[in-house]
Scaffold this motif. Structure first.
Motif, short mmCIF file in Angstrom:
data_model
loop_
_atom_site.label_atom_id
_atom_site.label_comp_id
_atom_site.label_asym_id
_atom_site.label_seq_id
_atom_site.Cartn_x
_atom_site.Cartn_y
_atom_site.Cartn_z
N LEU A 1 -7.99 2.74 -5.24
CA LEU A 1 -8.05 3.77 -4.21
C LEU A 1 -8.71 3.14 -2.99
N LEU A 2 -7.99 3.14 -1.86
CA LEU A 2 -8.46 2.42 -0.68
C LEU A 2 -9.17 3.31 0.33
N ILE B 1 0.86 -1.19 0.00
CA ILE B 1 0.00 0.00 0.00
C ILE B 1 0.89 1.24 0.00
N ARG B 2 0.47 2.24 -0.75
CA ARG B 2 1.21 3.51 -0.83
C ARG B 2 0.33 4.65 -0.32
N ARG B 3 0.99 5.71 0.10
CA ARG B 3 0.29 6.88 0.65
C ARG B 3 0.61 8.10 -0.20
N GLU C 1 -3.27 5.38 14.49
CA GLU C 1 -3.80 4.09 14.93
C GLU C 1 -5.26 3.91 14.49
N LYS C 2 -5.94 5.00 14.17
CA LYS C 2 -7.33 4.93 13.71
C LYS C 2 -7.44 4.45 12.27
N LEU C 3 -6.34 4.49 11.55
CA LEU C 3 -6.35 4.10 10.15
C LEU C 3 -6.56 2.60 10.02
N ASN C 4 -7.61 2.23 9.29
CA ASN C 4 -7.92 0.83 9.07
C ASN C 4 -8.07 0.63 7.57
N LEU C 5 -7.11 -0.05 6.98
CA LEU C 5 -7.13 -0.24 5.53
C LEU C 5 -7.72 -1.58 5.13
N TYR D 1 -3.53 3.85 -1.42
CA TYR D 1 -3.88 3.14 -2.65
C TYR D 1 -2.97 1.93 -2.86
N GLN D 2 -3.42 1.05 -3.75
CA GLN D 2 -2.64 -0.11 -4.16
C GLN D 2 -2.52 -0.12 -5.67
#
Length: 99
Positions: free
Chosen positions: A83-84, A59-61, A94-98, A72-73
């Motif tokens: 686009l994720l 995954i990239r930011r 820590e709230k980020l959930n992919l 995104y991937q």
């Protein structure tokens, strides 16, 4: 390269737009939308332009602006850009959930 928006990407994008509508002006909404389009066009030309996530190397930011990022991937074999999620950089990471 085809761009595919996940349901989460759509939801988080519109959450940003809703926040801008409630707290800022139409100009900020337009700027965010334009910046997002510019980043997506850049990704289509060079999908590896942004740094890989340290936690999830597939995954990239992409940085949209100082407050927002897009995760995104890339599927180079099938020429797809997934686009994720959009993420407010001011939040606790820590709230980020992919998932």
């Amino acid at each position: 390269m085809d761009v595919i928006w996940s349901a989460k990407a759509r939801i988080t994008y519109f959450k940003v737009m809703d926040y801008l509508q409630e707290n800022w002006t139409k100009n900020e909404m337009r700027q965010f939308s334009q910046r997002t389009e510019i980043v997506i066009r850049a990704l289509k030309k060079n999908p590896e332009i942004f740094k890989q996530s340290e936690k999830h190397t597939n995954i990239r930011r992409a940085i949209i602006d100082k407050n927002n990022s897009l995760f995104y991937q890339v599927d180079a074999v099938n020429q797809k850009l997934y686009l994720l999620s959009f993420f407010d950089n001011r939040q606790n990471p820590e709230k980020l959930n992919l998932a």
